[in-house]
Design a protein around this motif. Structure first.
Motif, PDB file in Angstrom:
ATOM      1  N   GLY A 134      20.424   6.529 -15.759  1.00 48.56           N
ATOM      2  CA  GLY A 134      19.300   6.107 -14.931  1.00 48.56           C
ATOM      3  C   GLY A 134      18.585   4.938 -15.567  1.00 48.56           C
ATOM      4  O   GLY A 134      18.830   4.584 -16.726  1.00 48.56           O
ATOM      5  N   THR A 135      17.691   4.352 -14.800  1.00 52.31           N
ATOM      6  CA  THR A 135      16.939   3.197 -15.291  1.00 52.31           C
ATOM      7  C   THR A 135      15.494   3.532 -15.618  1.00 52.31           C
ATOM      8  O   THR A 135      14.831   2.777 -16.327  1.00 52.31           O
ATOM      9  CB  THR A 135      16.960   2.070 -14.250  1.00 52.31           C
ATOM     10  OG1 THR A 135      16.376   2.555 -13.026  1.00 52.31           O
ATOM     11  CG2 THR A 135      18.379   1.606 -13.975  1.00 52.31           C
ATOM     12  N   GLY A 136      14.980   4.634 -15.075  1.00 50.20           N
ATOM     13  CA  GLY A 136      13.572   4.961 -15.283  1.00 50.20           C
ATOM     14  C   GLY A 136      12.622   4.057 -14.522  1.00 50.20           C
ATOM     15  O   GLY A 136      11.419   4.043 -14.803  1.00 50.20           O
ATOM     16  N   LEU A 137      13.141   3.301 -13.561  1.00 55.41           N
ATOM     17  CA  LEU A 137      12.311   2.365 -12.804  1.00 55.41           C
ATOM     18  C   LEU A 137      11.409   3.132 -11.841  1.00 55.41           C
ATOM     19  O   LEU A 137      11.836   4.071 -11.179  1.00 55.41           O
ATOM     20  CB  LEU A 137      13.201   1.395 -12.029  1.00 55.41           C
ATOM     21  CG  LEU A 137      12.513   0.240 -11.308  1.00 55.41           C
ATOM     22  CD1 LEU A 137      11.866  -0.701 -12.310  1.00 55.41           C
ATOM     23  CD2 LEU A 137      13.518  -0.516 -10.441  1.00 55.41           C
ATOM     24  N   GLU A 138      10.156   2.719 -11.747  1.00 57.37           N
ATOM     25  CA  GLU A 138       9.183   3.324 -10.857  1.00 57.37           C
ATOM     26  C   GLU A 138       8.874   2.386  -9.705  1.00 57.37           C
ATOM     27  O   GLU A 138       9.128   1.179  -9.773  1.00 57.37           O
ATOM     28  CB  GLU A 138       7.899   3.670 -11.617  1.00 57.37           C
ATOM     29  CG  GLU A 138       8.099   4.683 -12.735  1.00 57.37           C
ATOM     30  CD  GLU A 138       6.799   5.020 -13.444  1.00 57.37           C
ATOM     31  OE1 GLU A 138       5.753   4.419 -13.081  1.00 57.37           O
ATOM     32  OE2 GLU A 138       6.825   5.863 -14.339  1.00 57.37           O
TER      33      GLU A 138
ATOM     34  N   ALA B  78      13.557   8.965  -5.857  1.00 57.24           N
ATOM     35  CA  ALA B  78      12.534   7.920  -5.932  1.00 57.24           C
ATOM     36  C   ALA B  78      12.983   6.785  -6.843  1.00 57.24           C
ATOM     37  O   ALA B  78      12.733   5.610  -6.558  1.00 57.24           O
ATOM     38  CB  ALA B  78      11.220   8.533  -6.424  1.00 57.24           C
ATOM     39  N   GLU B  79      13.645   7.112  -7.938  1.00 56.33           N
ATOM     40  CA  GLU B  79      14.141   6.079  -8.846  1.00 56.33           C
ATOM     41  C   GLU B  79      15.200   5.223  -8.181  1.00 56.33           C
ATOM     42  O   GLU B  79      15.195   3.991  -8.324  1.00 56.33           O
ATOM     43  CB  GLU B  79      14.700   6.732 -10.101  1.00 56.33           C
ATOM     44  CG  GLU B  79      15.285   5.753 -11.108  1.00 56.33           C
ATOM     45  CD  GLU B  79      15.928   6.471 -12.284  1.00 56.33           C
ATOM     46  OE1 GLU B  79      15.202   6.856 -13.209  1.00 56.33           O
ATOM     47  OE2 GLU B  79      17.178   6.649 -12.245  1.00 56.33           O
ATOM     48  N   ARG B  80      16.093   5.843  -7.412  1.00 57.46           N
ATOM     49  CA  ARG B  80      17.164   5.084  -6.748  1.00 57.46           C
ATOM     50  C   ARG B  80      16.592   4.146  -5.689  1.00 57.46           C
ATOM     51  O   ARG B  80      17.059   3.009  -5.537  1.00 57.46           O
ATOM     52  CB  ARG B  80      18.154   6.075  -6.123  1.00 57.46           C
ATOM     53  CG  ARG B  80      19.378   5.409  -5.527  1.00 57.46           C
ATOM     54  CD  ARG B  80      20.312   4.903  -6.587  1.00 57.46           C
ATOM     55  NE  ARG B  80      21.477   4.248  -5.987  1.00 57.46           N
ATOM     56  CZ  ARG B  80      21.542   2.948  -5.725  1.00 57.46           C
ATOM     57  NH1 ARG B  80      20.523   2.161  -6.014  1.00 57.46           N
ATOM     58  NH2 ARG B  80      22.620   2.440  -5.182  1.00 57.46           N
TER      59      ARG B  80
ATOM     60  N   ARG C 228       0.806  -1.226   0.000  1.00 56.60           N
ATOM     61  CA  ARG C 228       0.000   0.000   0.000  1.00 56.60           C
ATOM     62  C   ARG C 228       0.838   1.274   0.000  1.00 56.60           C
ATOM     63  O   ARG C 228       0.306   2.380   0.062  1.00 56.60           O
ATOM     64  CB  ARG C 228      -0.918   0.003   1.225  1.00 56.60           C
ATOM     65  CG  ARG C 228      -1.923  -1.149   1.262  1.00 56.60           C
ATOM     66  CD  ARG C 228      -2.810  -1.053   2.487  1.00 56.60           C
ATOM     67  NE  ARG C 228      -3.507   0.216   2.536  1.00 56.60           N
ATOM     68  CZ  ARG C 228      -4.185   0.662   3.596  1.00 56.60           C
ATOM     69  NH1 ARG C 228      -4.206  -0.077   4.704  1.00 56.60           N
ATOM     70  NH2 ARG C 228      -4.798   1.822   3.580  1.00 56.60           N
ATOM     71  N   ILE C 229       2.148   1.138  -0.032  1.00 59.17           N
ATOM     72  CA  ILE C 229       3.015   2.313   0.011  1.00 59.17           C
ATOM     73  C   ILE C 229       2.970   3.048  -1.318  1.00 59.17           C
ATOM     74  O   ILE C 229       2.948   2.443  -2.387  1.00 59.17           O
ATOM     75  CB  ILE C 229       4.458   1.895   0.351  1.00 59.17           C
ATOM     76  CG1 ILE C 229       4.541   1.428   1.799  1.00 59.17           C
ATOM     77  CG2 ILE C 229       5.442   3.034   0.116  1.00 59.17           C
ATOM     78  CD1 ILE C 229       5.928   1.019   2.229  1.00 59.17           C
ATOM     79  N   THR C 230       2.956   4.364  -1.250  1.00 58.95           N
ATOM     80  CA  THR C 230       3.030   5.216  -2.439  1.00 58.95           C
ATOM     81  C   THR C 230       4.306   6.041  -2.380  1.00 58.95           C
ATOM     82  O   THR C 230       4.825   6.346  -1.292  1.00 58.95           O
ATOM     83  CB  THR C 230       1.809   6.140  -2.531  1.00 58.95           C
ATOM     84  OG1 THR C 230       1.738   6.955  -1.342  1.00 58.95           O
ATOM     85  CG2 THR C 230       0.527   5.318  -2.659  1.00 58.95           C
ATOM     86  N   MET C 231       4.790   6.413  -3.549  1.00 53.74           N
ATOM     87  CA  MET C 231       6.052   7.137  -3.657  1.00 53.74           C
ATOM     88  C   MET C 231       5.806   8.503  -4.281  1.00 53.74           C
ATOM     89  O   MET C 231       5.044   8.644  -5.247  1.00 53.74           O
ATOM     90  CB  MET C 231       7.042   6.358  -4.514  1.00 53.74           C
ATOM     91  CG  MET C 231       8.349   7.079  -4.811  1.00 53.74           C
ATOM     92  SD  MET C 231       9.546   6.986  -3.473  1.00 53.74           S
ATOM     93  CE  MET C 231      10.134   5.303  -3.695  1.00 53.74           C
ATOM     94  N   SER C 232       6.432   9.514  -3.719  1.00 55.58           N
ATOM     95  CA  SER C 232       6.445  10.858  -4.289  1.00 55.58           C
ATOM     96  C   SER C 232       7.869  11.383  -4.222  1.00 55.58           C
ATOM     97  O   SER C 232       8.745  10.763  -3.610  1.00 55.58           O
ATOM     98  CB  SER C 232       5.479  11.793  -3.547  1.00 55.58           C
ATOM     99  OG  SER C 232       5.815  11.850  -2.181  1.00 55.58           O
ATOM    100  N   GLU C 233       8.109  12.519  -4.825  1.00 56.66           N
ATOM    101  CA  GLU C 233       9.468  13.056  -4.898  1.00 56.66           C
ATOM    102  C   GLU C 233       9.446  14.545  -4.675  1.00 56.66           C
ATOM    103  O   GLU C 233       8.513  15.252  -5.083  1.00 56.66           O
ATOM    104  CB  GLU C 233      10.100  12.731  -6.252  1.00 56.66           C
ATOM    105  CG  GLU C 233      11.614  12.951  -6.277  1.00 56.66           C
ATOM    106  CD  GLU C 233      12.245  12.397  -7.544  1.00 56.66           C
ATOM    107  OE1 GLU C 233      13.092  11.491  -7.455  1.00 56.66           O
ATOM    108  OE2 GLU C 233      11.871  12.887  -8.630  1.00 56.66           O
ATOM    109  N   GLY C 234      10.472  15.021  -3.981  1.00 55.83           N
ATOM    110  CA  GLY C 234      10.647  16.445  -3.756  1.00 55.83           C
ATOM    111  C   GLY C 234      12.089  16.838  -4.014  1.00 55.83           C
ATOM    112  O   GLY C 234      12.917  16.014  -4.420  1.00 55.83           O
TER     113      GLY C 234
ATOM    114  N   PHE D 200      14.752  13.862  -3.905  1.00 59.28           N
ATOM    115  CA  PHE D 200      14.692  12.844  -2.858  1.00 59.28           C
ATOM    116  C   PHE D 200      13.300  12.223  -2.856  1.00 59.28           C
ATOM    117  O   PHE D 200      12.290  12.888  -3.075  1.00 59.28           O
ATOM    118  CB  PHE D 200      15.021  13.436  -1.476  1.00 59.28           C
ATOM    119  CG  PHE D 200      14.007  14.433  -0.956  1.00 59.28           C
ATOM    120  CD1 PHE D 200      12.968  14.035  -0.136  1.00 59.28           C
ATOM    121  CD2 PHE D 200      14.111  15.776  -1.302  1.00 59.28           C
ATOM    122  CE1 PHE D 200      12.049  14.947   0.347  1.00 59.28           C
ATOM    123  CE2 PHE D 200      13.205  16.695  -0.829  1.00 59.28           C
ATOM    124  CZ  PHE D 200      12.159  16.283  -0.005  1.00 59.28           C
ATOM    125  N   GLY D 201      13.280  10.918  -2.664  1.00 62.32           N
ATOM    126  CA  GLY D 201      12.022  10.185  -2.640  1.00 62.32           C
ATOM    127  C   GLY D 201      11.397  10.183  -1.254  1.00 62.32           C
ATOM    128  O   GLY D 201      12.091  10.158  -0.237  1.00 62.32           O
TER     129      GLY D 201
END
Length: 497
Positions: free
Chosen positions: A309-313, A281-283, A117-123, A131-132
């Motif tokens: 980068g990998t572009g992984l989400e 977030a990608e890392r 249920r975790i969601t990821m955002s970036e700032g 940073f994720g």
């Protein structure tokens, strides 16, 4: 000539939190004993036979609370663990399948279990670095991950090591003053070097008109050097919570976390953390992806070297399939087993006590050591320290013989803790988890022997996380999963048991 003795600093004085109540009963058991005695006395005024029927079931119910394992668990907690495992097996929750051909909504490779249920955002912080931020909706917590490259201990003066340890202690003490901080986790991950970075650096620079012998030497270096080397990564996950009843916008929280990152990083650098920076977030998604599928580690490094980068989400960082058993956790190309800390090193130790445990272990695909810290605010720390001090004084004055000598040692430790807390030191609860990943189940016995040797050298006592391998595996990832935040029984009630 005069010679001066070289003194090496030692560290220690950590103790298991004192459980309230009489002996091993705990607060709940003690309350049950006194309540049962009062009830038995009242019933005995009517009939002795009725009192006997009251006290016998009470004694049978309280007897399991008096039997404790080495890590403090009673028989009820052991029974609850087995019942929970049987329920998960009956529901099929011990298996996980994701991807386009699965029944998961969206057809993506989301992480399983506690991460579902975790969601990821970036700032972006004050230096415009991404940073994720991992949001745990169930507990309403937000996690940021910092990555650092600690300075090694080789060719370092003992005085410098002592300074680093003191700075690390000050950094942990500062965490108790961080508003709404729930806990911190330091993860040290080691793995054999796949040689991808070395190949990307050396092979493109080999000139075609160079001598054949020189080309052969450089290619042999690229081929053989990784077999004798390893890579090490250090992550620090900080988990912040939102007070109940306070509704805050996610963008406001991300902005506040961005303001805190520079000061946190400066403290890490002063404690020997080397170059430190927040993870994007990608890392973070790449770290989780490699943990579930160690075979793609070389591909991830190659993609980062070639394309930046990998572009992984986050939604694609989980495994395609995972199966949890009693003593292992199978996921994509790896099989993992996790261990939990039951007893910290007794007595005093030197700063290098965990060096062998943190280094790469031969015969393993990946190894992660997670140190959990639960800072206690200054007001609560003062109450805990004073309560331990009074209890130690009472035991020292009421005991006899060997018990009195042991109680006197406890009193000296409590007095030292009180003095250090009054001088500004922070009170922190800590624990440790260890996860070892290998290629197949046949290698798990050898990995268990390796861990047994490592824990003996580190003066630790570990036990396998049987019947909760999936949860323990997740806790050792840099995603901010704090074990005490995800228990079915509230933490206050667990401490009372």
């Amino acid at each position: 000539m005069s010679t001066e003795a070289v003194t090496h600093p030692t560290y220690g004085n950590w103790r298991r939190p004192r459980r309230p109540g009489l002996g091993p009963l705990g607060l709940v058991g003690t309350f049950g004993v006194f309540s049962g005695l009062v009830l038995t006395l009242l019933v005995s005024l009517i009939s002795l036979v009725a009192a006997l029927f009251v006290i016998l079931p009470l004694a049978l119910a309280l007897a399991p609370l008096t039997v404790r394992t080495q890590d403090g668990r009673n028989l009820y907690q052991l029974l609850a663990l087995r019942v929970g495992w049987l329920r998960r097996r009956a529901k099929g929750a011990h298996t996980y399948v994701s991807g386009p051909l699965s029944q998961r909504p969206g057809g993506r490779f989301r992480p399983p279990g506690l991460l579902s249920r975790i969601t990821m955002s970036e700032g972006r912080d004050a230096y415009d670095r991404p940073f994720g931020v991992l949001h745990h909706p169930g507990r309403n917590t937000y996690t940021i991950v910092l990555g650092c490259e600690p300075d090694g201990g080789s060719l370092v003066d003992p005085d410098q090591t002592d300074v680093w340890v003191a700075a690390w202690g000050h950094w942990l003490a500062r965490l108790s003053h961080e508003p709404e901080l729930r806990g911190a986790c330091v993860i040290v991950e080691t793995a054999p070097d796949p040689g991808t970075r070395l190949a990307n650096e050396v092979l493109p620079r080999i000139k075609e008109n160079a001598p054949a012998a020189a080309q052969a030497v450089m290619r042999e270096v690229v081929e053989r050097y990784p077999s004798a080397s390893s890579e090490m990564h250090t992550y620090i996950a900080l988990t912040y919570g939102v007070a109940p009843g306070h509704k805050r916008d996610r963008s406001e929280i991300v902005t506040e976390l961005a303001m805190r990152i520079p000061s946190l990083l400066s403290g890490l650098v002063g404690a020997g953390g080397g170059s430190a920076a927040p993870l994007s977030a990608e890392r973070i998604a790449e770290v989780v992806r490699v943990a579930y599928d160690p075979a793609v580690a070389g591909d991830v490094l190659d993609a980062r070297a070639r394309h930046g980068g990998t572009g992984l989400e986050w939604e694609d960082s989980g495994p395609a399939a995972a199966v949890e058993t009693v003593s292992s956790y199978q996921h994509d190309s790896g099989v993992s087993r996790s261990w939990l800390l039951t007893l910290a090193p007794r007595g005093t130790v030197r700063s290098s006590v965990l060096r062998g445990l943190l280094e790469a272990a031969p015969g393993t695909r990946r190894k992660r050591v997670a140190l959990f810290y639960r800072p206690i605010d200054p007001a609560t720390s003062a109450r805990i320290v004073e309560a331990d001090r009074r209890a130690a004084q009472f035991m020292a004055t009421s005991g006899r013989g060997m018990m009195q000598a042991r109680a006197a040692s406890e009193m000296r430790a409590a007095e030292q803790t009180a003095t250090e807390e009054a001088a500004g030191a922070g009170l922190v609860e800590f624990s440790l988890m260890l996860t070892v990943t290998v290629d197949s189940s046949r290698q798990l016995p050898d990995a268990a022997v390796t861990v047994r040797n490592l824990q003996a050298a580190a003066r630790l006592s570990l036990r396998p996380a049987d019947r909760m391998q999936a949860a323990a595996f997740t806790c050792t990832l840099p995603v901010g999963v704090l074990p005490w935040e995800h228990t079915l029984i509230p933490q206050a009630l667990q401490e009372a048991l």
